[in-house]
Design an enzyme around this catalytic site. Structure first.
Site, short mmCIF file in Angstrom:
data_model
loop_
_atom_site.label_atom_id
_atom_site.label_comp_id
_atom_site.label_asym_id
_atom_site.label_seq_id
_atom_site.Cartn_x
_atom_site.Cartn_y
_atom_site.Cartn_z
N ASP A 179 -7.98 -5.19 -0.11
CA ASP A 179 -8.56 -6.09 -1.11
C ASP A 179 -8.31 -7.56 -0.80
O ASP A 179 -8.97 -8.43 -1.39
CB ASP A 179 -7.99 -5.78 -2.50
CG ASP A 179 -8.47 -4.43 -2.98
OD1 ASP A 179 -9.68 -4.24 -2.98
OD2 ASP A 179 -7.63 -3.58 -3.30
N HIS A 191 0.85 -1.20 0.00
CA HIS A 191 0.00 0.00 0.00
C HIS A 191 0.87 1.23 0.00
O HIS A 191 1.94 1.24 0.64
CB HIS A 191 -0.92 0.00 1.23
CG HIS A 191 -2.06 0.96 1.09
ND1 HIS A 191 -1.94 2.29 1.38
CD2 HIS A 191 -3.33 0.78 0.65
CE1 HIS A 191 -3.09 2.89 1.13
NE2 HIS A 191 -3.95 1.99 0.69
C1 LIG Z 1 -0.66 -0.80 -3.98
C2 LIG Z 1 0.62 -0.59 -4.78
C3 LIG Z 1 0.24 -0.16 -6.18
C4 LIG Z 1 1.42 0.53 -4.09
O1 LIG Z 1 2.48 0.80 -4.92
P1 LIG Z 1 3.65 1.79 -4.58
O2 LIG Z 1 3.33 2.63 -3.42
O3 LIG Z 1 3.96 2.50 -5.83
O4 LIG Z 1 4.77 0.80 -4.13
P2 LIG Z 1 6.06 0.47 -4.94
O5 LIG Z 1 5.68 0.08 -6.33
O6 LIG Z 1 6.97 1.65 -4.79
O7 LIG Z 1 6.63 -0.80 -4.19
C5 LIG Z 1 7.67 -0.79 -3.24
C6 LIG Z 1 8.37 -2.14 -3.27
O8 LIG Z 1 7.45 -3.14 -2.88
C7 LIG Z 1 7.26 -4.07 -3.96
N1 LIG Z 1 5.85 -4.37 -4.01
C8 LIG Z 1 4.83 -3.54 -3.72
N2 LIG Z 1 3.68 -4.20 -3.82
C9 LIG Z 1 3.99 -5.46 -4.18
C10 LIG Z 1 3.22 -6.60 -4.41
N3 LIG Z 1 1.89 -6.56 -4.29
N4 LIG Z 1 3.84 -7.74 -4.75
C11 LIG Z 1 5.18 -7.81 -4.85
N5 LIG Z 1 5.97 -6.74 -4.62
C12 LIG Z 1 5.38 -5.58 -4.29
C13 LIG Z 1 7.74 -3.35 -5.20
O9 LIG Z 1 8.12 -4.24 -6.21
C14 LIG Z 1 8.87 -2.59 -4.62
O10 LIG Z 1 9.92 -3.50 -4.36
P3 LIG Z 1 11.43 -3.15 -4.63
O11 LIG Z 1 11.71 -1.98 -3.75
O12 LIG Z 1 12.12 -4.40 -4.26
O13 LIG Z 1 11.48 -2.82 -6.10
C15 LIG Z 1 1.46 -1.86 -4.81
O14 LIG Z 1 1.76 -2.28 -3.51
C16 LIG Z 1 0.81 -2.99 -5.61
O15 LIG Z 1 0.97 -3.04 -6.83
N6 LIG Z 1 0.06 -3.88 -4.93
C17 LIG Z 1 -0.65 -4.95 -5.63
C18 LIG Z 1 -1.98 -4.42 -6.13
C19 LIG Z 1 -2.96 -4.20 -5.02
O16 LIG Z 1 -3.14 -5.04 -4.16
N7 LIG Z 1 -3.63 -3.04 -5.07
C20 LIG Z 1 -4.63 -2.68 -4.11
C21 LIG Z 1 -4.17 -1.55 -3.29
S1 LIG Z 1 -5.26 -1.22 -1.96
#
Ligand SMILES: CC(C)(COP(=O)(O)OP(=O)(O)OC[C@H]1O[C@@H](n2cnc3c(N)ncnc32)[C@H](O)[C@@H]1OP(=O)(O)O)[C@@H](O)C(=O)NCCC(=O)NCCS
Length: 379
Positions: free
Chosen positions: A315, A264
Site C-alpha cells: 500500500d 506485513h
Molecule cells: C499489516 C499489519 C496489520 C501486520 O500486523 P501483524 O502481523 O499482526 O504484526 P504485529 O502487530 O504483530 O507487529 C509486530 C511488531 O511490529 C510493530 N508494527 C507492525 N506494523 C507497524 C506499523 N505499521 N507501524 C508501527 N509499528 C508496527 C508492532 O507494533 C509490533 O511491535 P512490537 O513487537 O514492538 O510490539 C501491521 O504491520 C500494520 O498494522 N501495518 C499498518 C497497516 C498497513 O499498512 N496495512 C496494510 C498491510 S498490506
C-alpha cells in the site's frame, strides 16, 4: 475444551485451505509471489490486467485468440444497468466510494436472477461481469458526486485505460495507462489475505458470489488491510515536505501509533515483491509527472526502517502511484478492489469446487454456569 490449547492470535501461520491460485513463500531469504506458478515480476513486466485476470480465473495463460475473446467479453460487460446508475445518483455524495462499491455489488446481486447458480460456467460468467463492472461503478460514482457528466465505457480502450478515461473524461497517455495496468496486476491476488479469506468463508456456506464479494469488499476497507493506501496519502499530505518525514515518524512511534503502509504478516524482514515493482513504478512516474510524493515517501521509508526496522508494504508506494495519476484519495481502496476482484472470484470458485464449511472453534474465556435472575428481581 482443554485450557492448554495453543491459540494462534490472528491465525498467524495457520494453513486454512489448499489453493492453486497464488503462492507466497520466502526462498533463500527472498520473498516469492507467483500467480498460478508465474512470477509476479514477469507478470508486471510482460502481462496485462486482462491476461492476468484470465490466468487467475482459468489457471493457464490464454492463447492470443482466447485473450482477445476474453477482452471483448469484458468490454461487452462494462455497462451498468439503469437501476445501478440510479443507485449511484441517490447515494449521498459524501458516501465513501468503498461503501458505494459494496452497496452497488449487493444491488447487482439482487438483479441477477441466476445468482444462486453456483456451477463453474455461471460462476465464471459472474466473475467476468464483476471484473468488467467494478471500474464503471467507481468512475460513475465519482463523476456523479462531483457534478460531472458520465463518461461511458470506450470499447477501443483496455481495462485500465478505459477506467482512467471514464474517471477523468480524457484518454490517458500510455505511461499513465500502463502504470495503472501494472498496479492492477500487482493487486490481483495475494493468497489468503483477510478479504480473500472473508470471501472464502462466505463461499464455504454456499453464499452466492455477490454476497461473497460484498464480504470481501467490507473486509478490504479496514485500515490494516486495503484501507492503508488511503491512510498513506493522508500521511504524506500531512508531512508535506521530505525534511519533516523523520520527525513525523519519530513522533508516531513515540505515541506507539502504527505507520500506515509498513509491516506485513508474512513479509517480516524481506521486501514484499509487489513493493519492489510499485516503488519502481512510483519512481518512474515521479520523474515524469510529480516527484513530490515519491520524495516524501522515500524519507518516510528510510526513517521507519531506521527507527523501527519495518519495510514498506504494497500500500505504501501504490499511494504515490495513484497520487501521480491524479486519482482522488478516497478512490485508492476501490482501485485495490478493482484489481483484487480477479483473485477474489478465482478463490470463491476454487472454494465452491472443493467445498467444506469453514467453521473454526474459539476458546471460551468468559464466566460459566451463571444463574439467570429474572428482570423484575434485578432492580
Ligand atoms: C499489516 C499489519 C496489520 C501486520 O500486523 P501483524 O502481523 O499482526 O504484526 P504485529 O502487530 O504483530 O507487529 C509486530 C511488531 O511490529 C510493530 N508494527 C507492525 N506494523 C507497524 C506499523 N505499521 N507501524 C508501527 N509499528 C508496527 C508492532 O507494533 C509490533 O511491535 P512490537 O513487537 O514492538 O510490539 C501491521 O504491520 C500494520 O498494522 N501495518 C499498518 C497497516 C498497513 O499498512 N496495512 C496494510 C498491510 S498490506
Amino acid at each position: 475444551m482443554k485450557m492448554n490449547v495453543e491459540i494462534k492470535e490472528g491465525l498467524e501461520g495457520i494453513i486454512a485451505c489448499k489453493t492453486s491460485i497464488s503462492r507466497v513463500d520466502i526462498e533463500d531469504g527472498k520473498a516469492v509471489l507467483e500467480y498460478r506458478g508465474y512470477n509476479i515480476h514477469d507478470l508486471a513486466r510482460y502481462s496485462t490486467y486482462e491476461e492476468t485476470a484470465y490466468l487467475l480465473l482459468f489457471g493457464e495463460l490464454p492463447t492470443k485468440k482466447e485473450l482477445k475473446a476474453f477482452e471483448e467479453e469484458l468490454k461487452d460487460l462494462r455497462d451498468l444497468p439503469a437501476q445501478i446508475i440510479g443507485l449511484l445518483t441517490h447515494l449521498p455524495p459524501f458516501t465513501h466510494p468503498m461503501v458505494v462499491l459494496r452497496t452497488a455489488i449487493s444491488y447487482l446481486g439482487s438483479m441477477d436472477k441466476e445468482k444462486h447458480f453456483m456451477d463453474y460456467e455461471h460462476s465464471i460468467q459472474k466473475a467476468k461481469s464483476l471484473i468488467a463492472k467494478i471500474p464503471t461503478i467507481i468512475a460513475y460514482f465519482h463523476r456523479i458526486r462531483t457534478g460531472q457528466n458520465l463518461v461511458h465505457p470506450n470499447p477501443d480502450l483496455g481495462h485500465a485505460e478505459n477506467f482512467l478515461y471514464m474517471l477523468k473524461g480524457e484518454v490517458p497517455d500510455r505511461i499513465e495507462a500502463r502504470a495503472l495496468d501494472v498496479d492492477l496486476i500487482l493487486h490481483a491476488d495475494h493468497e489468503l489475505n483477510a478479504s480473500t479469506f472473508a470471501a472464502r468463508i462466505a463461499a464455504s456456506t454456499l453464499a452466492d458470489m455477490y454476497a461473497c464479494v460484498v464480504a470481501a469488499t467490507g473486509t478490504l476497507m479496514g485500515p490494516l488491510h486495503g484501507g492503508a493506501a488511503q491512510k498513506v496519502i493522508e500521511m504524506l499530505r500531512e508531512i508535506a515536505v521530505p525534511w519533516r518525514a523523520e520527525e513525523y515518524v519519530l513522533k508516531k512511534l513515540e505515541r506507539k501509533e502504527r505507520i500506515m503502509g509498513f509491516g506485513h504478516r508474512i513479509y517480516r524482514n524481506v521486501m514484499d515483491p509487489r513493493t519492489i515493482e510499485l516503488r519502481n513504478l512510483a519512481k518512474k512516474l515521479a520523474k515524469m509527472k510529480d516527484s513530490k510524493w515519491f520524495e516524501i515517501a522515500e524519507e518516510v521509508a528510510k526513517a521507519v526502517y531506521k527507527h523501527k526496522g519495518l519495510l514498506p508494504n504494497v500500500d505504501f508506494y501504490s499511494a504515490c502511484v495513484y497520487a501521480c495519476l491524479g486519482i482522488p484519495d478516497d478512490l485508492f481502496i476501490p482501485i485495490f478492489a478493482m484489481g483484487r476482484i480477479a483473485g477474489w472470484t478465482a478463490h470463491i470458485i476454487e472454494q465452491y469446487v472443493n467445498n467444506r464449511l469453514i467453521r473454526p472453534r474459539a476458546l471460551y474465556i468468559g464466566e460459566k454456569g451463571k444463574k439467570y435472575i429474572p428482570l423484575r428481581e434485578r432492580g
